[in-house]
Scaffold this motif. Structure first.
Motif, PDB file in Angstrom:
ATOM      1  N   LEU A  60       8.403   4.338  21.538  1.00 37.59           N
ATOM      2  CA  LEU A  60       8.142   2.954  21.487  1.00 37.59           C
ATOM      3  C   LEU A  60       7.228   2.413  20.357  1.00 37.59           C
ATOM      4  CD1 LEU A  60       8.302   0.050  22.531  1.00 37.59           C
ATOM      5  CD2 LEU A  60       6.327   0.406  23.961  1.00 37.59           C
ATOM      6  N   ALA A  61       6.179   3.241  20.105  1.00 32.78           N
ATOM      7  CA  ALA A  61       5.199   3.135  19.186  1.00 32.78           C
ATOM      8  C   ALA A  61       5.829   3.192  17.730  1.00 32.78           C
ATOM      9  CB  ALA A  61       4.165   3.996  19.234  1.00 32.78           C
ATOM     10  N   LEU A  62       6.911   3.949  17.613  1.00 30.33           N
ATOM     11  CA  LEU A  62       7.615   4.415  16.217  1.00 30.33           C
ATOM     12  C   LEU A  62       8.174   3.028  15.536  1.00 30.33           C
ATOM     13  CD1 LEU A  62       8.447   8.055  16.482  1.00 30.33           C
ATOM     14  CD2 LEU A  62       6.757   6.995  14.713  1.00 30.33           C
ATOM     15  N   LEU A  63       8.916   2.252  16.486  1.00 31.89           N
ATOM     16  CA  LEU A  63       9.341   1.214  16.286  1.00 31.89           C
ATOM     17  C   LEU A  63       8.532   0.052  15.756  1.00 31.89           C
ATOM     18  CD1 LEU A  63      11.539   0.616  19.618  1.00 31.89           C
ATOM     19  CD2 LEU A  63      12.219   1.649  17.481  1.00 31.89           C
ATOM     20  N   PHE A  64       7.081   0.091  15.976  1.00 31.23           N
ATOM     21  CA  PHE A  64       6.173  -0.560  15.349  1.00 31.23           C
ATOM     22  C   PHE A  64       5.557   0.025  14.281  1.00 31.23           C
ATOM     23  CE2 PHE A  64       7.194  -2.180  19.704  1.00 31.23           C
ATOM     24  CZ  PHE A  64       7.640  -3.710  19.370  1.00 31.23           C
ATOM     25  N   ALA A  65       5.461   1.255  14.208  1.00 29.92           N
ATOM     26  CA  ALA A  65       4.646   2.021  13.251  1.00 29.92           C
ATOM     27  C   ALA A  65       4.680   1.828  11.967  1.00 29.92           C
ATOM     28  CB  ALA A  65       4.572   3.653  13.410  1.00 29.92           C
ATOM     29  N   GLY A  66       6.033   1.399  11.603  1.00 27.15           N
ATOM     30  CA  GLY A  66       6.113   1.200   9.943  1.00 27.15           C
ATOM     31  C   GLY A  66       6.028   0.006   9.569  1.00 27.15           C
ATOM     32  N   TYR A  67       6.059  -1.169  10.641  1.00 23.76           N
ATOM     33  CA  TYR A  67       5.701  -2.554  10.111  1.00 23.76           C
ATOM     34  C   TYR A  67       4.125  -2.430  10.195  1.00 23.76           C
ATOM     35  CZ  TYR A  67       4.238  -7.161  11.355  1.00 23.76           C
ATOM     36  OH  TYR A  67       3.490  -8.418  11.230  1.00 23.76           O
ATOM     37  N   SER A  68       3.446  -1.674  11.243  1.00 17.93           N
ATOM     38  CA  SER A  68       1.967  -1.644  11.299  1.00 17.93           C
ATOM     39  C   SER A  68       1.376  -1.389   9.782  1.00 17.93           C
ATOM     40  CB  SER A  68       1.317  -0.921  12.421  1.00 17.93           C
ATOM     41  OG  SER A  68       0.038  -0.948  12.379  1.00 17.93           O
ATOM     42  N   CYS A  69       2.018   0.179   9.343  1.00 16.25           N
ATOM     43  CA  CYS A  69       1.681   0.450   8.275  1.00 16.25           C
ATOM     44  C   CYS A  69       1.801  -0.034   7.159  1.00 16.25           C
ATOM     45  CB  CYS A  69       2.536   1.983   7.819  1.00 16.25           C
ATOM     46  SG  CYS A  69       1.892   3.351   9.209  1.00 16.25           S
ATOM     47  N   ASN A  70       2.962  -1.110   6.883  1.00 19.90           N
ATOM     48  CA  ASN A  70       3.021  -1.942   5.854  1.00 19.90           C
ATOM     49  C   ASN A  70       2.351  -3.291   5.863  1.00 19.90           C
ATOM     50  OD1 ASN A  70       4.974  -0.137   4.764  1.00 19.90           O
ATOM     51  ND2 ASN A  70       6.693  -1.134   5.606  1.00 19.90           N
ATOM     52  N   GLU A  71       2.129  -3.605   7.038  1.00 25.77           N
ATOM     53  CA  GLU A  71       1.446  -4.920   7.249  1.00 25.77           C
ATOM     54  C   GLU A  71      -0.236  -4.628   7.195  1.00 25.77           C
ATOM     55  OE1 GLU A  71       1.410  -9.166   7.543  1.00 25.77           O
ATOM     56  OE2 GLU A  71       3.079  -7.714   6.813  1.00 25.77           O
ATOM     57  N   TYR A  72      -0.614  -3.879   7.804  1.00 27.20           N
ATOM     58  CA  TYR A  72      -1.995  -3.710   8.240  1.00 27.20           C
ATOM     59  C   TYR A  72      -2.571  -2.442   7.568  1.00 27.20           C
ATOM     60  CZ  TYR A  72      -0.907  -6.769  12.090  1.00 27.20           C
ATOM     61  OH  TYR A  72      -0.390  -7.770  12.824  1.00 27.20           O
ATOM     62  N   GLY A  73      -1.866  -1.518   6.898  1.00 29.80           N
ATOM     63  CA  GLY A  73      -2.232  -0.613   6.073  1.00 29.80           C
ATOM     64  C   GLY A  73      -2.407   0.613   6.914  1.00 29.80           C
ATOM     65  N   ARG A  74      -2.189   1.878   6.253  1.00 34.60           N
ATOM     66  CA  ARG A  74      -2.081   3.189   6.991  1.00 34.60           C
ATOM     67  C   ARG A  74      -3.508   3.514   7.521  1.00 34.60           C
ATOM     68  NH1 ARG A  74       2.012   1.796   4.035  1.00 34.60           N
ATOM     69  NH2 ARG A  74       3.063   3.279   2.396  1.00 34.60           N
ATOM     70  N   SER A 203      -1.150   3.196  -2.506  1.00 36.58           N
ATOM     71  CA  SER A 203       0.110   3.271  -2.533  1.00 36.58           C
ATOM     72  C   SER A 203       0.390   1.987  -1.636  1.00 36.58           C
ATOM     73  CB  SER A 203       0.888   4.109  -1.563  1.00 36.58           C
ATOM     74  OG  SER A 203       1.043   5.306  -2.568  1.00 36.58           O
ATOM     75  N   TRP A 204      -0.300   1.557  -0.489  1.00 41.94           N
ATOM     76  CA  TRP A 204      -0.185   0.623   0.408  1.00 41.94           C
ATOM     77  C   TRP A 204      -0.988  -0.849  -0.326  1.00 41.94           C
ATOM     78  CZ3 TRP A 204      -4.190  -2.797   2.688  1.00 41.94           C
ATOM     79  CH2 TRP A 204      -3.554  -3.569   3.400  1.00 41.94           C
ATOM     80  N   LEU A 205      -1.959  -0.474  -1.287  1.00 40.39           N
ATOM     81  CA  LEU A 205      -2.849  -1.566  -2.030  1.00 40.39           C
ATOM     82  C   LEU A 205      -1.458  -1.757  -2.761  1.00 40.39           C
ATOM     83  CD1 LEU A 205      -6.069   0.097  -2.046  1.00 40.39           C
ATOM     84  CD2 LEU A 205      -5.656  -1.996  -0.717  1.00 40.39           C
ATOM     85  N   PHE A 206      -0.870  -1.240  -3.808  1.00 42.54           N
ATOM     86  CA  PHE A 206       0.032  -1.543  -4.784  1.00 42.54           C
ATOM     87  C   PHE A 206       1.148  -2.357  -3.971  1.00 42.54           C
ATOM     88  CE2 PHE A 206       3.529  -0.677  -7.373  1.00 42.54           C
ATOM     89  CZ  PHE A 206       3.031  -1.145  -8.580  1.00 42.54           C
ATOM     90  N   LEU A 207       1.680  -1.762  -2.918  1.00 40.57           N
ATOM     91  CA  LEU A 207       2.628  -2.684  -2.405  1.00 40.57           C
ATOM     92  C   LEU A 207       2.268  -4.108  -1.958  1.00 40.57           C
ATOM     93  CD1 LEU A 207       4.006   0.046   0.209  1.00 40.57           C
ATOM     94  CD2 LEU A 207       5.310  -1.054  -1.776  1.00 40.57           C
ATOM     95  N   LYS A 208       1.086  -4.124  -1.676  1.00 46.55           N
ATOM     96  CA  LYS A 208       0.516  -5.312  -1.414  1.00 46.55           C
ATOM     97  C   LYS A 208       0.099  -6.222  -2.708  1.00 46.55           C
ATOM     98  CE  LYS A 208       0.683  -5.547   3.081  1.00 46.55           C
ATOM     99  NZ  LYS A 208       1.752  -6.726   3.585  1.00 46.55           N
ATOM    100  N   GLY A 209       0.212  -5.728  -3.728  1.00 43.05           N
ATOM    101  CA  GLY A 209      -0.021  -6.460  -5.048  1.00 43.05           C
ATOM    102  C   GLY A 209      -1.476  -6.310  -5.260  1.00 43.05           C
ATOM    103  N   ARG A 210      -2.128  -5.699  -4.631  1.00 46.02           N
ATOM    104  CA  ARG A 210      -3.961  -5.449  -4.878  1.00 46.02           C
ATOM    105  C   ARG A 210      -3.816  -4.255  -5.903  1.00 46.02           C
ATOM    106  NH1 ARG A 210      -6.058  -5.282   1.253  1.00 46.02           N
ATOM    107  NH2 ARG A 210      -8.120  -4.948  -0.170  1.00 46.02           N
ATOM    108  N   VAL A 211      -3.384  -4.564  -7.132  1.00 41.65           N
ATOM    109  CA  VAL A 211      -3.261  -3.467  -8.106  1.00 41.65           C
ATOM    110  C   VAL A 211      -4.802  -2.845  -8.537  1.00 41.65           C
ATOM    111  CG1 VAL A 211      -2.739  -2.776 -10.442  1.00 41.65           C
ATOM    112  CG2 VAL A 211      -1.324  -4.209  -8.971  1.00 41.65           C
ATOM    113  N   ASP A 212      -5.692  -3.848  -8.489  1.00 41.50           N
ATOM    114  CA  ASP A 212      -7.057  -3.586  -8.887  1.00 41.50           C
ATOM    115  C   ASP A 212      -7.719  -2.707  -7.813  1.00 41.50           C
ATOM    116  OD1 ASP A 212      -6.955  -4.744 -11.202  1.00 41.50           O
ATOM    117  OD2 ASP A 212      -7.946  -6.589 -10.542  1.00 41.50           O
TER     118      ASP A 212
END
Length: 520
Positions: A60-74, A203-212
């Protein structure tokens, strides 16, 4: 050592602690099998369900882990996972009934994504030449956790059996399995606190457009003159993906472009768990009791299982960036097949005969003369013996005393079987165990890795859940020898597939690996 490498090692070590808590959580349950079976009068299916509840939770957790990693960060996802471990440990230790224990074990399974998320994070902060070693740290922590759990279980069992005054006062004799599960609370709390120290993934910061912000983190991990080039590499890896939604990433996993990656990842995910590793590790004392060892000896052998895993995981860590991923995976899988074959032969050639003297020595069974019909009858397998025992004294008593009767009757090459099992543990922890996570951290491009790693972890976790849940039923229905033969055959099939598709990724950046896979 430069400050950059030191920072990478420190962050990786903290994140890899998730593997330690995972190993502790998983193996502590192995010591509770007999206790919870008797206290809650569990059937084979119920026992398998509670032992596999964590593996079910992670599905069950893995169904949401990808979303959580992308949305809230690793980092934030790892903190949530650590908190779940704490709640599960407390709830499991104080469970008043089977239902609540099942629920809290399931809740703990939600935290089992710690392995996949940790490998994702470490893969994103580690220098390419050190990535293999750093990701393998997760597996080292897992086996340290496993070894620690087996030792803790043995220690608590001894305290509960000998019951010195202080141990009796703390209830080690009455609440043995609760102390076992409760010992996880402190390590889980410490991991939760240490995670406050690690930075967010660049990598997550870059995906979110937070390049600096991504550059600020990279400055802790590499010289300033290399950060711009690394940012350009990450940008290049994203150019082919216009829609970065979770659904777009998920669909891309099945596209022709990533077909080779899909075959490699799927084969690894299934074969790693159909090796039966979690059946051996999670039921270690039960497995060793099938050889004819008593409870204390079986718990002691479980400790040797953990120590073997630890030694060969460290050797794997040393070799993964020297030998390469492909030879370690393929050679290790062949080693696994041979080891399981040795254990299969040892069990398959065993016989079981109950003597009159053995019956006279039995005090654990009421009216042991009921066993007289079994005296001097030679049984060709453990499954034949168990069926005869159940027919003789009934299902409930037969299940409860099966391991005792095996100990009294077995004519078995225990040394050969121990060699086979320990060799299997060594092979797994040297190769396919840790190296699969190294490959998972390397073969997926940034465009899909946030979804791909949790997805294929879902595959391996589903397989793990099936193996753990149905292992008691397999023992009762097919016997230990045929169960091990099944594991060996599935690993051999996986080895054949990977020999065709697996490429070497040693020393390459994630972007260079993608180019190599596309050529493949």
């Amino acid at each position: 050592m430069s400050s950059y490498k030191r920072n990478a090692y420190v962050y990786s070590t903290i994140v890899a602690m998730g593997g330690f808590v995972f190993g502790l959580d998983a193996a502590l349950m192995s010591g509770t099998v007999d206790f919870i079976t008797q206290e809650f009068s569990l059937s084979d299916i119920q026992l398998g369900a509670v032992m596999g509840a964590s593996a079910a939770g992670v599905l069950l957790a893995l169904l949401f882990a990808g979303y959580s990693c992308n949305e809230y960060g690793r980092k934030r996802t790892l903190q949530i996972i650590a908190a779940l471990y704490v709640v599960s440990a407390v709830g499991s230790a104080f469970s008043p009934n089977y239902g609540s224990l099942l629920a809290f074990r399931f809740l703990g399974g939600l935290a089992f994504t710690s392995i996949s998320v940790a490998s994702m994070y470490i893969g994103e902060i580690a220098p390419p030449k050190l990535r293999g070693k750093m990701v393998t740290m997760i597996q080292i922590n897992i086996v340290i956790g496993l070894s620690g759990a087996y030792f803790i279980n043995y220690l608590i069992l001894q305290w509960g059996t000998t019951t010195p005054d202080w141990a009796s006062g703390l209830g080690f004799d009455k609440y043995t399995w609760r102390w076992m599960l409760g010992s996880e609370i402190v390590p889980a709390l410490l991991w939760l606190l240490f995670l406050l120290y690690v930075p967010k993934s660049p990598s997550w910061l870059f995906l979110k457009g937070r390049v600096d912000d991504a550059k600020k983190t990279l400055l802790k991990l590499m010289p300033a003159e290399k950060t711009d080039a690394h940012i350009e590499e990450m940008n290049a890896s994203m150019e082919d993906t216009d829609n970065r939604s979770a659904m777009a990433q998920f669909k891309a996993i099945f596209s022709k472009e990533f077909s080779v990656i899909f075959i490699i990842a799927l084969t690894l995910a299934i074969a790693q768990q159909t090796s039966g590793i979690n059946a051996i590790l999670f039921y270690a004392p039960t497995v060793f009791e099938q050889i004819g060892l008593g409870k204390d000896a079986a718990f002691m052998q479980a400790i040797w299982t953990g120590l073997t895993g630890l030694v060969f995981t460290i050797l794997g860590l040393i070799c993964v960036d020297k030998l390469g991923r492909r030879p370690m995976i393929l050679g290790g899988m062949l080693w696994v097949v041979i080891s399981l074959g040795i254990a299969f032969y040892g069990f398959n050639s065993a016989t079981y005969t109950l003597t009159k003297d053995a019956v006279a020595e039995i005090t654990e069974i009421q009216n042991p003369e009921r066993l007289n019909s079994m005296i001097d009858v030679e049984y060709g397998s453990d499954i034949e013996l168990k069926r005869a025992l159940i027919e003789t004294i009934g299902k409930e008593e037969g299940r409860e005393h099966a391991n005792l009767i095996i100990k009294k009757t077995a004519k078995i090459n225990a040394i050969l079987i121990l060699i086979g099992i320990l060799s299997f543990i060594a092979a797994f922890h040297f190769s396919v165990g840790p190296v699969m996570w190294v490959l998972f951290s390397e073969i997926f491009p940034n465009a899909i890795r946030g979804i791909a790693i949790p997805f294929f972890t879902l595959i391996t976790s589903t397989t793990s859940w099936l193996i753990q849940t149905f292992f008691p039923t397999q023992l009762s229905s097919f016997g230990i020898s045929n169960t091990l033969l099944f594991y060996a055959v599935t690993v051999f099939i996986g080895m054949i597939i990977l020999s065709k598709y697996l490429v070497e990724t040693k020393g390459l950046s994630i972007e260079e690996i993608q180019l190599k896979l596309k050529k493949k």
